[in-house]
Scaffold this motif. Structure first.
Motif, PDB file in Angstrom:
ATOM      1  N   LEU A  92      -9.972 -27.344  37.056  1.00  0.00           N
ATOM      2  CA  LEU A  92     -11.166 -26.512  37.242  1.00  0.00           C
ATOM      3  C   LEU A  92     -10.713 -25.141  37.707  1.00  0.00           C
ATOM      4  CD1 LEU A  92     -13.487 -28.952  39.200  1.00  0.00           C
ATOM      5  CD2 LEU A  92     -13.558 -28.409  36.778  1.00  0.00           C
ATOM      6  N   HIS A  93     -11.139 -24.116  36.996  1.00  0.00           N
ATOM      7  CA  HIS A  93     -10.794 -22.751  37.390  1.00  0.00           C
ATOM      8  C   HIS A  93     -12.068 -22.086  37.898  1.00  0.00           C
ATOM      9  CE1 HIS A  93      -8.290 -19.242  37.555  1.00  0.00           C
ATOM     10  NE2 HIS A  93      -9.229 -18.543  36.954  1.00  0.00           N
ATOM     11  N   ARG A  94     -11.933 -21.369  39.007  1.00  0.00           N
ATOM     12  CA  ARG A  94     -13.102 -20.761  39.650  1.00  0.00           C
ATOM     13  C   ARG A  94     -12.835 -19.275  39.873  1.00  0.00           C
ATOM     14  NH1 ARG A  94     -17.267 -22.251  43.472  1.00  0.00           N
ATOM     15  NH2 ARG A  94     -17.343 -20.844  45.243  1.00  0.00           N
ATOM     16  N   MET A  95     -13.829 -18.457  39.540  1.00  0.00           N
ATOM     17  CA  MET A  95     -13.754 -17.018  39.785  1.00  0.00           C
ATOM     18  C   MET A  95     -15.028 -16.597  40.501  1.00  0.00           C
ATOM     19  SD  MET A  95     -12.183 -15.832  36.134  1.00  0.00           S
ATOM     20  CE  MET A  95     -11.779 -14.176  36.603  1.00  0.00           C
ATOM     21  N   VAL A  96     -14.858 -15.796  41.562  1.00  0.00           N
ATOM     22  CA  VAL A  96     -16.001 -15.310  42.333  1.00  0.00           C
ATOM     23  C   VAL A  96     -15.978 -13.790  42.312  1.00  0.00           C
ATOM     24  CG1 VAL A  96     -17.119 -15.238  44.592  1.00  0.00           C
ATOM     25  CG2 VAL A  96     -15.961 -17.333  43.843  1.00  0.00           C
ATOM     26  N   TYR A  97     -17.024 -13.214  41.729  1.00  0.00           N
ATOM     27  CA  TYR A  97     -17.205 -11.764  41.729  1.00  0.00           C
ATOM     28  C   TYR A  97     -18.310 -11.439  42.712  1.00  0.00           C
ATOM     29  CZ  TYR A  97     -14.524 -11.297  37.415  1.00  0.00           C
ATOM     30  OH  TYR A  97     -13.530 -11.299  36.487  1.00  0.00           O
ATOM     31  N   GLN A  98     -18.176 -10.323  43.415  1.00  0.00           N
ATOM     32  CA  GLN A  98     -19.240  -9.870  44.300  1.00  0.00           C
ATOM     33  C   GLN A  98     -19.589  -8.433  43.967  1.00  0.00           C
ATOM     34  OE1 GLN A  98     -19.752 -11.277  48.363  1.00  0.00           O
ATOM     35  NE2 GLN A  98     -17.596 -11.888  48.310  1.00  0.00           N
ATOM     36  N   LEU A  99     -20.854  -8.108  44.161  1.00  0.00           N
ATOM     37  CA  LEU A  99     -21.355  -6.764  43.939  1.00  0.00           C
ATOM     38  C   LEU A  99     -21.313  -6.022  45.264  1.00  0.00           C
ATOM     39  CD1 LEU A  99     -22.734  -4.814  41.885  1.00  0.00           C
ATOM     40  CD2 LEU A  99     -24.911  -5.693  42.725  1.00  0.00           C
ATOM     41  N   TYR A 100     -20.637  -4.880  45.283  1.00  0.00           N
ATOM     42  CA  TYR A 100     -20.488  -4.098  46.504  1.00  0.00           C
ATOM     43  C   TYR A 100     -21.033  -2.689  46.314  1.00  0.00           C
ATOM     44  CZ  TYR A 100     -17.159  -7.534  48.301  1.00  0.00           C
ATOM     45  OH  TYR A 100     -16.563  -8.680  48.753  1.00  0.00           O
ATOM     46  N   SER A 151     -23.516   4.303  44.042  1.00  0.00           N
ATOM     47  CA  SER A 151     -23.120   3.426  42.947  1.00  0.00           C
ATOM     48  C   SER A 151     -22.568   2.112  43.489  1.00  0.00           C
ATOM     49  CB  SER A 151     -22.105   4.123  42.045  1.00  0.00           C
ATOM     50  OG  SER A 151     -21.014   4.579  42.794  1.00  0.00           O
ATOM     51  N   THR A 152     -22.566   1.118  42.628  1.00  0.00           N
ATOM     52  CA  THR A 152     -22.086  -0.206  43.000  1.00  0.00           C
ATOM     53  C   THR A 152     -20.929  -0.602  42.097  1.00  0.00           C
ATOM     54  OG1 THR A 152     -23.756  -1.189  41.569  1.00  0.00           O
ATOM     55  CG2 THR A 152     -24.302  -1.002  43.904  1.00  0.00           C
ATOM     56  N   ARG A 153     -20.159  -1.566  42.552  1.00  0.00           N
ATOM     57  CA  ARG A 153     -19.004  -2.051  41.802  1.00  0.00           C
ATOM     58  C   ARG A 153     -18.900  -3.558  41.965  1.00  0.00           C
ATOM     59  NH1 ARG A 153     -19.170   2.298  39.800  1.00  0.00           N
ATOM     60  NH2 ARG A 153     -17.708   3.996  40.019  1.00  0.00           N
ATOM     61  N   PHE A 154     -18.492  -4.223  40.887  1.00  0.00           N
ATOM     62  CA  PHE A 154     -18.167  -5.637  40.975  1.00  0.00           C
ATOM     63  C   PHE A 154     -16.701  -5.759  41.348  1.00  0.00           C
ATOM     64  CE2 PHE A 154     -21.983  -6.306  38.444  1.00  0.00           C
ATOM     65  CZ  PHE A 154     -22.496  -7.422  39.062  1.00  0.00           C
ATOM     66  N   SER A 155     -16.406  -6.729  42.178  1.00  0.00           N
ATOM     67  CA  SER A 155     -15.034  -6.963  42.605  1.00  0.00           C
ATOM     68  C   SER A 155     -14.719  -8.444  42.438  1.00  0.00           C
ATOM     69  CB  SER A 155     -14.862  -6.563  44.068  1.00  0.00           C
ATOM     70  OG  SER A 155     -13.598  -6.937  44.540  1.00  0.00           O
ATOM     71  N   LEU A 156     -13.549  -8.731  41.857  1.00  0.00           N
ATOM     72  CA  LEU A 156     -13.083 -10.110  41.772  1.00  0.00           C
ATOM     73  C   LEU A 156     -12.517 -10.463  43.144  1.00  0.00           C
ATOM     74  CD1 LEU A 156     -12.400 -12.713  40.248  1.00  0.00           C
ATOM     75  CD2 LEU A 156     -10.249 -11.631  39.565  1.00  0.00           C
ATOM     76  N   ASP A 157     -13.257 -11.246  43.907  1.00  0.00           N
ATOM     77  CA  ASP A 157     -12.848 -11.586  45.272  1.00  0.00           C
ATOM     78  C   ASP A 157     -12.006 -12.852  45.325  1.00  0.00           C
ATOM     79  OD1 ASP A 157     -14.115  -9.386  46.205  1.00  0.00           O
ATOM     80  OD2 ASP A 157     -15.680 -10.436  47.296  1.00  0.00           O
ATOM     81  N   TYR A 158     -12.141 -13.713  44.320  1.00  0.00           N
ATOM     82  CA  TYR A 158     -11.384 -14.959  44.335  1.00  0.00           C
ATOM     83  C   TYR A 158     -11.188 -15.464  42.917  1.00  0.00           C
ATOM     84  CZ  TYR A 158     -10.168 -19.847  44.998  1.00  0.00           C
ATOM     85  OH  TYR A 158      -9.533 -21.060  44.936  1.00  0.00           O
ATOM     86  N   ALA A 159     -10.001 -15.938  42.635  1.00  0.00           N
ATOM     87  CA  ALA A 159      -9.702 -16.659  41.397  1.00  0.00           C
ATOM     88  C   ALA A 159      -8.722 -17.752  41.770  1.00  0.00           C
ATOM     89  CB  ALA A 159      -9.111 -15.730  40.346  1.00  0.00           C
ATOM     90  N   GLY A 160      -9.053 -18.968  41.454  1.00  0.00           N
ATOM     91  CA  GLY A 160      -8.175 -20.080  41.803  1.00  0.00           C
ATOM     92  C   GLY A 160      -8.502 -21.310  40.983  1.00  0.00           C
ATOM     93  N   SER A 161      -7.659 -22.302  41.109  1.00  0.00           N
ATOM     94  CA  SER A 161      -7.825 -23.535  40.350  1.00  0.00           C
ATOM     95  C   SER A 161      -7.664 -24.735  41.260  1.00  0.00           C
ATOM     96  CB  SER A 161      -6.775 -23.620  39.246  1.00  0.00           C
ATOM     97  OG  SER A 161      -6.879 -22.542  38.371  1.00  0.00           O
ATOM     98  N   ARG A 162      -8.214 -25.826  40.822  1.00  0.00           N
ATOM     99  CA  ARG A 162      -7.971 -27.095  41.490  1.00  0.00           C
ATOM    100  C   ARG A 162      -7.898 -28.183  40.434  1.00  0.00           C
ATOM    101  NH1 ARG A 162     -13.512 -29.251  44.328  1.00  0.00           N
ATOM    102  NH2 ARG A 162     -14.842 -28.868  42.543  1.00  0.00           N
ATOM    103  N   PHE A 163      -7.086 -29.173  40.727  1.00  0.00           N
ATOM    104  CA  PHE A 163      -6.932 -30.307  39.828  1.00  0.00           C
ATOM    105  C   PHE A 163      -7.765 -31.462  40.341  1.00  0.00           C
ATOM    106  CE2 PHE A 163      -3.083 -27.923  38.969  1.00  0.00           C
ATOM    107  CZ  PHE A 163      -3.008 -27.996  37.591  1.00  0.00           C
ATOM    108  N   MET A 164      -8.504 -32.070  39.426  1.00  0.00           N
ATOM    109  CA  MET A 164      -9.318 -33.236  39.733  1.00  0.00           C
ATOM    110  C   MET A 164      -8.743 -34.402  38.934  1.00  0.00           C
ATOM    111  SD  MET A 164     -11.614 -31.840  41.667  1.00  0.00           S
ATOM    112  CE  MET A 164     -12.902 -33.046  41.807  1.00  0.00           C
ATOM    113  N   ALA A 165      -8.658 -35.568  39.552  1.00  0.00           N
ATOM    114  CA  ALA A 165      -8.124 -36.736  38.858  1.00  0.00           C
ATOM    115  C   ALA A 165      -8.918 -37.979  39.226  1.00  0.00           C
ATOM    116  CB  ALA A 165      -6.658 -36.928  39.216  1.00  0.00           C
ATOM    117  N   THR A 166      -9.096 -38.830  38.229  1.00  0.00           N
ATOM    118  CA  THR A 166      -9.698 -40.141  38.421  1.00  0.00           C
ATOM    119  C   THR A 166      -8.707 -41.138  37.856  1.00  0.00           C
ATOM    120  OG1 THR A 166     -11.879 -39.173  38.084  1.00  0.00           O
ATOM    121  CG2 THR A 166     -11.724 -41.576  37.995  1.00  0.00           C
ATOM    122  N   PRO A 167      -8.100 -41.989  38.699  1.00  0.00           N
ATOM    123  CA  PRO A 167      -7.064 -42.902  38.208  1.00  0.00           C
ATOM    124  C   PRO A 167      -7.499 -43.745  37.018  1.00  0.00           C
ATOM    125  CG  PRO A 167      -7.130 -42.933  40.597  1.00  0.00           C
ATOM    126  CD  PRO A 167      -8.301 -42.107  40.138  1.00  0.00           C
TER     127      PRO A 167
END
Length: 158
Positions: free
Chosen positions: A4-12, A52-68
């Motif tokens: 799962l890859h997650r990206m969080v943008y915020q408006l500043y 004026s406002t700007r979007f900023s990429l505040d976080y980008a990360g991944s996590r692995f999920m597994a079901t045996p």
């Protein structure tokens, strides 16, 4: 296993930075000003005069999920073998810190995942989170997301 890859943008609100009452930008800072900043000179931030406002990429990360043992419905298999787990190491390749770690799209029944290029792209979902109301609204990442980002940027700039 799933990634799962997650990206969080915020408006500043765009900010101007002042050193000793003089507006500075990274491209015009002198060597002497850099030395002052390095040794703790007071920097003052103010909302930009243009509002004026700007979007900023505040976080980008991944996590692995597994079901045996995924997709096996049997009473004879212990519960711990059919449960989904998050594997350690999710912050190894992360950019920034997740400002909303408990707000997720994955696992929500109302999440709409779409794939670009027919079925060749990665499944993608998007949502808008209002930090004041704590409301998460699902949006279409292909159609609605670009328009929403433009509209928010323009509204913030008024």
């Amino acid at each position: 296993m799933m990634l799962l890859h997650r990206m969080v943008y915020q408006l500043y609100q765009q900010q101007d930075i002042f050193l000793e009452g003089q507006k500075i930008t990274p491209s015009m800072v002198t060597l002497w000003q850099r030395v002052k900043i390095l040794f703790g000179a007071d920097l003052v931030q103010r909302n930009s005069a243009t509002n004026s406002t700007r979007f900023s990429l505040d976080y980008a990360g991944s996590r692995f999920m597994a079901t045996p043992l995924a997709s096996i419905d049997s009473k004879k298999i212990p519960d711990f073998l059919s449960r989904e787990y998050t594997l350690p190491g999710q912050n190894i390749l992360a950019l920034g810190n997740d400002p909303f770690p408990n707000v997720t799209i994955y696992g929500r029944s109302d999440a709409k995942f779409v794939m670009a290029d027919g079925v060749k792209g990665d499944p993608t979902a998007a949502a808008k989170y209002d930090i004041k109301t704590k409301q998460l609204v699902m949006i279409d990442p292909g159609q609605e997301l670009p328009r929403l980002m433009q509209r928010l940027k323009k509204r913030g700039g008024k």
